[in-house]
Design a protein around this motif. Structure first.
Motif, PDB file in Angstrom:
ATOM      1  N   MET A   1      52.691  34.397 138.783  1.00 30.23           N
ATOM      2  CA  MET A   1      53.679  35.405 138.395  1.00 30.23           C
ATOM      3  C   MET A   1      54.906  34.757 137.752  1.00 30.23           C
ATOM      4  O   MET A   1      55.580  35.382 136.939  1.00 30.23           O
ATOM      5  CB  MET A   1      54.085  36.258 139.597  1.00 30.23           C
ATOM      6  CG  MET A   1      52.976  37.196 140.038  1.00 30.23           C
ATOM      7  SD  MET A   1      53.469  38.369 141.337  1.00 30.23           S
ATOM      8  CE  MET A   1      54.215  37.326 142.548  1.00 30.23           C
ATOM      9  N   GLY A   2      55.187  33.510 138.079  1.00 26.50           N
ATOM     10  CA  GLY A   2      56.278  32.784 137.448  1.00 26.50           C
ATOM     11  C   GLY A   2      55.965  32.361 136.020  1.00 26.50           C
ATOM     12  O   GLY A   2      56.864  32.066 135.236  1.00 26.50           O
ATOM     13  N   ILE A   3      54.690  32.329 135.671  1.00 24.69           N
ATOM     14  CA  ILE A   3      54.256  31.929 134.325  1.00 24.69           C
ATOM     15  C   ILE A   3      54.160  33.144 133.409  1.00 24.69           C
ATOM     16  O   ILE A   3      54.618  33.111 132.266  1.00 24.69           O
ATOM     17  CB  ILE A   3      52.906  31.191 134.395  1.00 24.69           C
ATOM     18  CG1 ILE A   3      53.084  29.861 135.120  1.00 24.69           C
ATOM     19  CG2 ILE A   3      52.314  30.994 132.995  1.00 24.69           C
ATOM     20  CD1 ILE A   3      51.780  29.129 135.427  1.00 24.69           C
ATOM     21  N   PHE A   4      53.553  34.209 133.895  1.00 28.61           N
ATOM     22  CA  PHE A   4      53.333  35.401 133.091  1.00 28.61           C
ATOM     23  C   PHE A   4      54.489  36.370 133.302  1.00 28.61           C
ATOM     24  O   PHE A   4      54.730  36.825 134.414  1.00 28.61           O
ATOM     25  CB  PHE A   4      51.981  36.043 133.430  1.00 28.61           C
ATOM     26  CG  PHE A   4      50.822  35.177 133.036  1.00 28.61           C
ATOM     27  CD1 PHE A   4      50.259  35.287 131.778  1.00 28.61           C
ATOM     28  CD2 PHE A   4      50.329  34.232 133.911  1.00 28.61           C
ATOM     29  CE1 PHE A   4      49.208  34.474 131.395  1.00 28.61           C
ATOM     30  CE2 PHE A   4      49.274  33.403 133.539  1.00 28.61           C
ATOM     31  CZ  PHE A   4      48.714  33.527 132.278  1.00 28.61           C
ATOM     32  N   LYS A   5      55.199  36.660 132.218  1.00 29.90           N
ATOM     33  CA  LYS A   5      56.423  37.467 132.289  1.00 29.90           C
ATOM     34  C   LYS A   5      56.153  38.887 132.781  1.00 29.90           C
ATOM     35  O   LYS A   5      56.929  39.449 133.525  1.00 29.90           O
ATOM     36  CB  LYS A   5      57.104  37.528 130.916  1.00 29.90           C
ATOM     37  CG  LYS A   5      57.397  36.175 130.315  1.00 29.90           C
ATOM     38  CD  LYS A   5      58.507  35.455 131.038  1.00 29.90           C
ATOM     39  CE  LYS A   5      58.916  34.214 130.284  1.00 29.90           C
ATOM     40  NZ  LYS A   5      58.738  32.995 130.993  1.00 29.90           N
ATOM     41  N   ASP A   6      55.039  39.471 132.351  1.00 28.48           N
ATOM     42  CA  ASP A   6      54.690  40.831 132.746  1.00 28.48           C
ATOM     43  C   ASP A   6      53.811  40.751 133.992  1.00 28.48           C
ATOM     44  O   ASP A   6      52.582  40.825 133.910  1.00 28.48           O
ATOM     45  CB  ASP A   6      53.964  41.541 131.594  1.00 28.48           C
ATOM     46  CG  ASP A   6      53.628  42.982 131.918  1.00 28.48           C
ATOM     47  OD1 ASP A   6      54.178  43.534 132.899  1.00 28.48           O
ATOM     48  OD2 ASP A   6      52.795  43.563 131.200  1.00 28.48           O
ATOM     49  N   SER A   7      54.446  40.553 135.137  1.00 29.37           N
ATOM     50  CA  SER A   7      53.681  40.418 136.373  1.00 29.37           C
ATOM     51  C   SER A   7      54.384  41.159 137.504  1.00 29.37           C
ATOM     52  O   SER A   7      55.563  41.478 137.411  1.00 29.37           O
ATOM     53  CB  SER A   7      53.504  38.940 136.730  1.00 29.37           C
ATOM     54  OG  SER A   7      54.749  38.332 136.984  1.00 29.37           O
ATOM     55  N   ARG A   8      53.609  41.416 138.535  1.00 28.42           N
ATOM     56  CA  ARG A   8      54.209  42.063 139.704  1.00 28.42           C
ATOM     57  C   ARG A   8      53.377  41.753 140.939  1.00 28.42           C
ATOM     58  O   ARG A   8      52.168  41.530 140.856  1.00 28.42           O
ATOM     59  CB  ARG A   8      54.354  43.568 139.500  1.00 28.42           C
ATOM     60  CG  ARG A   8      53.070  44.334 139.466  1.00 28.42           C
ATOM     61  CD  ARG A   8      53.310  45.847 139.385  1.00 28.42           C
ATOM     62  NE  ARG A   8      52.097  46.566 139.683  1.00 28.42           N
ATOM     63  CZ  ARG A   8      51.630  46.811 140.903  1.00 28.42           C
ATOM     64  NH1 ARG A   8      52.289  46.404 141.964  1.00 28.42           N
ATOM     65  NH2 ARG A   8      50.497  47.464 141.088  1.00 28.42           N
ATOM     66  N   LEU A   9      54.067  41.755 142.053  1.00 31.27           N
ATOM     67  CA  LEU A   9      53.434  41.536 143.351  1.00 31.27           C
ATOM     68  C   LEU A   9      53.047  42.875 143.944  1.00 31.27           C
ATOM     69  O   LEU A   9      53.816  43.844 143.850  1.00 31.27           O
ATOM     70  CB  LEU A   9      54.407  40.798 144.275  1.00 31.27           C
ATOM     71  CG  LEU A   9      53.893  40.405 145.652  1.00 31.27           C
ATOM     72  CD1 LEU A   9      52.767  39.379 145.523  1.00 31.27           C
ATOM     73  CD2 LEU A   9      55.030  39.832 146.488  1.00 31.27           C
TER      74      LEU A   9
ATOM     75  N   PHE B   1      48.233  41.005 143.162  1.00 28.54           N
ATOM     76  CA  PHE B   1      49.217  40.733 142.123  1.00 28.54           C
ATOM     77  C   PHE B   1      48.627  41.086 140.781  1.00 28.54           C
ATOM     78  O   PHE B   1      47.418  41.242 140.644  1.00 28.54           O
ATOM     79  CB  PHE B   1      49.717  39.281 142.166  1.00 28.54           C
ATOM     80  CG  PHE B   1      48.680  38.220 141.897  1.00 28.54           C
ATOM     81  CD1 PHE B   1      48.626  37.570 140.671  1.00 28.54           C
ATOM     82  CD2 PHE B   1      47.781  37.841 142.875  1.00 28.54           C
ATOM     83  CE1 PHE B   1      47.694  36.585 140.417  1.00 28.54           C
ATOM     84  CE2 PHE B   1      46.836  36.846 142.633  1.00 28.54           C
ATOM     85  CZ  PHE B   1      46.800  36.218 141.395  1.00 28.54           C
ATOM     86  N   GLU B   2      49.502  41.257 139.810  1.00 28.14           N
ATOM     87  CA  GLU B   2      49.090  41.679 138.478  1.00 28.14           C
ATOM     88  C   GLU B   2      49.730  40.755 137.454  1.00 28.14           C
ATOM     89  O   GLU B   2      50.911  40.423 137.552  1.00 28.14           O
ATOM     90  CB  GLU B   2      49.572  43.112 138.265  1.00 28.14           C
ATOM     91  CG  GLU B   2      48.781  43.902 137.277  1.00 28.14           C
ATOM     92  CD  GLU B   2      49.199  45.368 137.289  1.00 28.14           C
ATOM     93  OE1 GLU B   2      49.836  45.784 136.293  1.00 28.14           O
ATOM     94  OE2 GLU B   2      48.887  46.073 138.269  1.00 28.14           O
ATOM     95  N   LEU B   3      48.935  40.322 136.472  1.00 31.13           N
ATOM     96  CA  LEU B   3      49.409  39.485 135.373  1.00 31.13           C
ATOM     97  C   LEU B   3      49.049  40.176 134.069  1.00 31.13           C
ATOM     98  O   LEU B   3      47.861  40.403 133.805  1.00 31.13           O
ATOM     99  CB  LEU B   3      48.754  38.099 135.405  1.00 31.13           C
ATOM    100  CG  LEU B   3      48.846  37.308 136.699  1.00 31.13           C
ATOM    101  CD1 LEU B   3      48.022  36.027 136.599  1.00 31.13           C
ATOM    102  CD2 LEU B   3      50.292  36.998 137.047  1.00 31.13           C
TER     103      LEU B   3
END
Length: 160
Positions: A24-32, A54-56
């Motif tokens: 999630m720290g790598i992919f800007k559009d992410s969420r837990l 989580f979602e990337l």
């Protein structure tokens, strides 16, 4: 019949939550999403993380802390399609941190998960109608670890 999108389950020993936050720290559009903990029913130690949703970039994943029984291998990889060299460099640098470069746009991250960091332009080159140009681009790709779009463009054009 379900119409829900599929979720990719990634089996980790114990690092599922750590890996989810790393990605999630790598992919800007992410969420837990939801975090499930083992209960007294097991099989993990009570209170420890069992799964992490989580979602990337809109793709759903489930990190499962299932123990050391299974490990990732290159038979399954995640493809990251990139618009330009800056994107390739960004994802390549972050995903290889603690991992290893392989070949032809493939890498293995620090958790052992295989990724392919590929320019959209290359996919266009090798699926277009000109087989001679496609062969030159593919031959150039076979010499690379990380994709170099400028070199692929030169090979495709026959000026390499």
């Amino acid at each position: 019949m379900t119409s829900k999108p599929f979720t990719t389950c990634l089996w980790f020993d114990t690092q599922g939550e750590e890996a989810a936050h790393y990605y999630m720290g790598i992919f800007k559009d992410s969420r837990l999403g939801r975090v499930q903990r083992y209960t007294s029913a097991g099989p993990g130690a009570e209170g420890t993380v069992a799964t992490v949703e989580f979602e990337l970039n809109g793709q759903k994943f489930l990190a499962l802390n299932g123990g050391p029984l299974y490990q990732f291998n290159a038979a399954v990889s995640i493809v990251v399609e990139c618009a330009d060299q800056a994107e390739i460099d960004y994802y390549w640098d972050r995903l290889t941190d603690g991992g290893q470069e392989v070949a032809c746009g493939w890498l293995v991250d620090k958790y052992g998960l295989s990724w392919q960091v590929v320019p959209t332009r290359f996919l266009d080159m090798v699926t277009g109608g000109d087989q001679e140009k496609a062969a030159r681009a593919q031959a150039a790709m076979l010499t690379m670890r990380k994709f170099d779009i400028a070199a692929l463009e030169r090979a495709y054009a026959g000026t390499a």
